[in-house]
Structure formats: structure tokens, C-alpha cells
Enzyme design. Structure first.
Site, mmCIF file in Angstrom:
data_model
loop_
_atom_site.group_PDB
_atom_site.id
_atom_site.type_symbol
_atom_site.label_atom_id
_atom_site.label_comp_id
_atom_site.label_asym_id
_atom_site.label_seq_id
_atom_site.Cartn_x
_atom_site.Cartn_y
_atom_site.Cartn_z
ATOM 1 C CE LYS A 1 -3.993 -2.211 0.406
ATOM 2 N NZ LYS A 1 -3.547 -3.530 -0.037
ATOM 3 C CG ASP A 2 -0.415 4.374 -2.519
ATOM 4 O OD1 ASP A 2 -1.277 3.480 -2.599
ATOM 5 O OD2 ASP A 2 0.021 5.002 -3.501
ATOM 6 C CE LYS A 3 7.489 7.275 3.974
ATOM 7 N NZ LYS A 3 8.931 7.576 3.844
#
Length: 428
Positions: free
Chosen positions: A129-131
Site C-alpha cells: 500500500k502507498d506510503k
């Protein structure tokens, strides 16, 4: 006199070695820079004309990613779900929901593992998942006490929805993700938005959000050029790098590995590990082998993704209605993911695939890399469906919400509205 002659010979030999090093470095750097110029990200086609412009991710809360489980439960931010324990729990596996902000999935799990004093390999998850976002996802672990998990307190990380089970979570164990994205300061109003499909590009995250070079590293690996792969990944400053890491990368390029290792910030965990391995062994391939299997695969997977995106661009000129010879999934044409075991289409699409395969000087055997990984390949739809798309206009912003199946990228939807330019990057 004999002593002077010996000293001069030693100095001449040293100068010759240094001269050879400089020549080799110039050649190495020239090839790396040529590859970077020849392989910019090829995300440059569009299906719609809904341009609004605008800014995403001004704040992490502007980009929310909620995982959808295989049975289509949405792991909503800030909300608990009661997952039923198995009746005959054997005491090994526990699943939980990880909610995080400003953490990559790998960094969050590494921090959890470090706090608990267990190896990272004791954890599994379905996808990254995105940071710079607020995200949720299911994570599995084994041989860890539930009480210890519940007692963890880490900034911007929440663990909840604990479940006792007898199986692990593997990559791909999800239906997809729901995205809620605020676009700030649009140049144009968003009106009458209707998007049912999008070009199924692999998104910018596949190639590195801040240093989009993993596909080029993967090409070097496919070609067996481990040295250039190492110098591109750990060295080669680009315009995205901050000052400290830029200097560290320059030191790598100069062969000053010990100094580079000291200077790299600790957040560059994998670069430091790889540099240390080269210092210890002098072997560039071993530097890549020290990485976890998931990260090792990342480079070749990125190269495969880059080539798939190029196939979308080439097919774009002919449209995406089915042609004779297409290999279809749900009546949608697919493109090849090149590997050691994949099927060429026939007809027009087959011609496009064979042409690119030959241009890249590929063979199936190149995707079987001894002691590193075997990359099977396959087929992927060139168009994908957008589910449950809604939008809401607010003052100086708008909010999109939609769902995508696993393996699809929200950035590939957003680019239709933002027209982000991923086509170029400059070598420092």
C-alpha cells in the site's frame, strides 16, 4: 637506482590501474545514462478528455486506500470488523488489520517485527500500500503471542480486528482496494464524469515513486549485467535525490563504498545492505541476493511491467476492440507479460508482441535467472473496469471514490484527470 626504478614501475602500474578504472567508469556510466534516456516511463496515452489538473497527496488523509478482502469486505479506516476465529485453532497463525499513515507496508511490518523481536519473514500480506496515504490491509503472522500484538504502540500505526486462523496470507489474497482521493486546486471544474474503463497501465509505484528506475535495473539483471544494475540502484544520482543521499550515491559511483555506507541515511535500508555485501564479497550479484525474495522480484517484474505498458501504447493506435488472434479475458484484449512461460497472441496483437520481444533482444531463457528467480510471465488485460465510481465537488477541490481489482493502480485512473508527466527524468 634499482630502488628508484622499482618505485617508478610501481607508480606506473598504479597509474595504469587508476586510468583503467576511470575509463571503465566512464563507459559504465555512459551505458547507464543511455538506458535511462531510452527507457522513460511510457505512461502517455489517454482514453478520456476530463482534464482538470490539480494536486493529490497534499496531506496523507487526501489519499485513502482501504483493502477489500477476497469475500469483498471493505476494511474501512477507523472502523472495526469482527472476524470469526476458527474453531480448531492450532496456535500458530493470527491475522489482523493494519491501518497506517506515512509508512510503506514493508517498513511498517519491519518496525512491528523489530518491536516484537521476531524476523520480518514471520509476517505476510496480500499487497503493498502507498506510503504517503492512510491505508488499511490484512496482515498475517505466526508464532507471535496475541497479547504482544495488542500491546504494541507505534506512531501512525494501528493494529485491530485480530483473528485466530490456521493459514497464512499470501501476495494476491485480496479482491482489490477502495480509493477515496481528494484532488486539490483543480484548474478546471469536474463535471459529468463518466469513466467505466481505463488503460490498465502499471502505475508509477511499480517503477519507484521518487526514483522511477526499477525497470531499468531489471533490464540490466535480465542481461546478466549485475554490476551496472548495482550502480544504477545504489549509485547514479537523479534529480529526485536529496542532498545527503545524492552525495552518498556519488561516492558509490566513485567506488568509495565504505564512505557511502556511512553517509546513506538509515532509511535507505536496502541500499546500505547491498553496499555492505559488496564491501564484504566484491560480488554485485550477491548484493542483490541479500534482498528478501519479494524485493528481488521487484526489479524484473518492473521491467516486465514496462514492456506491458509499451504494448498498451502500441495497441492504442488500433483501438481495443477485439481483433482476430487476440487472447481475451472477459472479452477484453490482453497483452503479454514476457517471461519464460507465456503465450504470444496471433494476428495484429501477436505481431506487436513479437516485434517488441525482438527489439529488446529477449528470449524465454533470460527470464530463468539461476539463484535469483524464475519469472513465468503471462497475460494481462489492457483495459480494466472501474467499480462504483462517485465524485463530490467541494470548494477548491473534489473527492473521487472508486474500487479497483487487485493489481490495478489508482494512479492509472487519476492520470486521466491530472495528466501527470511521468515521461522524463534527468540524470544528475
Amino acid at each position: 637506482m634499482k630502488f628508484l626504478e622499482k618505485v617508478r614501475k610501481e607508480e606506473s602500474l598504479k597509474n595504469l590501474i587508476e586510468r583503467r578504472k576511470r575509463i571503465f567508469k566512464r563507459v559504465r556510466d555512459k551505458v547507464i545514462k543511455e538506458y535511462l534516456r531510452e527507457m522513460p516511463l511510457n505512461l502517455n496515452k489517454f482514453l478520456y478528455n476530463y482534464y482538470t489538473g490539480g494536486i493529490i497527496k497534499k496531506y496523507p488523509e487526501d489519499f485513502i486506500v482501504e483493502e477489500i478482502t477476497p469475500d469483498k469486505k471493505i476494511l474501512e479506516v477507523g472502523k472495526s470488523i469482527e472476524f470469526k476465529d476458527v474453531d480448531n485453532w492450532k496456535g500458530s497463525f493470527i491475522h489482523f488489520t493494519l491501518e497506517k499513515k506515512n509508512w510503506t507496508t514493508l517498513d511498517a511490518i519491519r518496525e512491528i517485527a523489530n518491536r516484537l523481536g521476531v524476523p520480518r519473514k514471520h509476517f505476510g500480506f496480500a499487497g503493498n500500500k502507498d506510503k504517503y496515504a492512510v491505508t488499511t490491509q490484512r496482515v498475517g503472522c505466526f508464532n507471535i503471542k496475541l497479547e504482544k500484538l495488542k500491546s504494541l504502540k507505534i506512531k501512525n500505526i494501528v493494529l485491530r480486528d485480530f483473528q485466530k486462523v490456521n493459514w497464512k496470507i499470501k501476495l494476491g489474497d485480496l479482491w482489490g482496494n477502495r480509493f477515496t482521493i481528494r484532488v486539490r486546486e483543480p484548474e478546471k471544474d469536474l463535471e459529468n464524469l463518466e469513466m467505466s474503463y481505463f488503460l490498465n497501465y502499471y502505475g508509477i509505484q511499480r517503477f519507484g515513486t521518487t526514483r522511477p528506475i526499477t525497470h531499468v535495473v531489471g533490464k540490466f539483471i535480465i542481461e546478466g549485467d549485475w554490476e551496472r544494475a548495482f550502480y544504477l540502484y545504489c549509485g547514479t544520482p537523479l534529480r529526485f535525490d536529496d542532498e545527503k543521499s545524492r552525495i552518498a550515491r556519488e561516492l558509490v559511483d566513485e567506488g568509495e563504498f565504505k564512505e557511502a555506507y556511512k553517509l546513506f541515511p538509515r532509511c535507505f535500508f536496502y541500499e546500505r545492505k547491498m553496499i555492505k555485501r559488496v564491501i564484504e564479497t566484491g560480488d554485485y550479484k550477491k548484493a542483490f541476493l541479500i534482498l528478501p525474495p519479494y524485493l528481488r522480484c521487484m526489479f524484473v517484474n518492473a521491467y516486465q511491467s514496462y514492456l506491458f505498458n509499451e504494448l498498451i501504447n502500441r495497441r492504442y493506435e488500433y483501438g481495443f476492440s477485439p481483433y482476430e488472434g487476440d487472447i481475451l479475458i472477459n472479452n477484453i484484449p490482453t497483452g503479454a507479460l514476457f517471461g519464460y512461460k507465456f503465450e504470444f497472441a496471433s494476428g495484429l496483437q501477436g505481431e506487436l508482441e513479437r516485434e517488441l520481444f525482438e527489439e529488446e533482444n529477449l528470449s524465454r531463457e533470460k527470464f530463468k535467472i539461476e539463484d535469483f528467480g524464475y519469472f513465468q510471465g503471462g497475460r494481462r488485460k489492457m483495459l480494466e473496469k472501474i467499480y462504483n465510481l462517485t465524485y463530490k465537488v467541494e470548494e477548491n477541490s473534489y473527492i473521487l471514490r472508486f474500487c479497483l481489482k487487485r493489481g490495478c493502480y489508482a494512479t492509472s485512473v487519476l492520470r486521466e484527470l491530472l495528466r501527470e508527466d511521468y515521461a522524463s527524468y534527468k540524470v544528475a
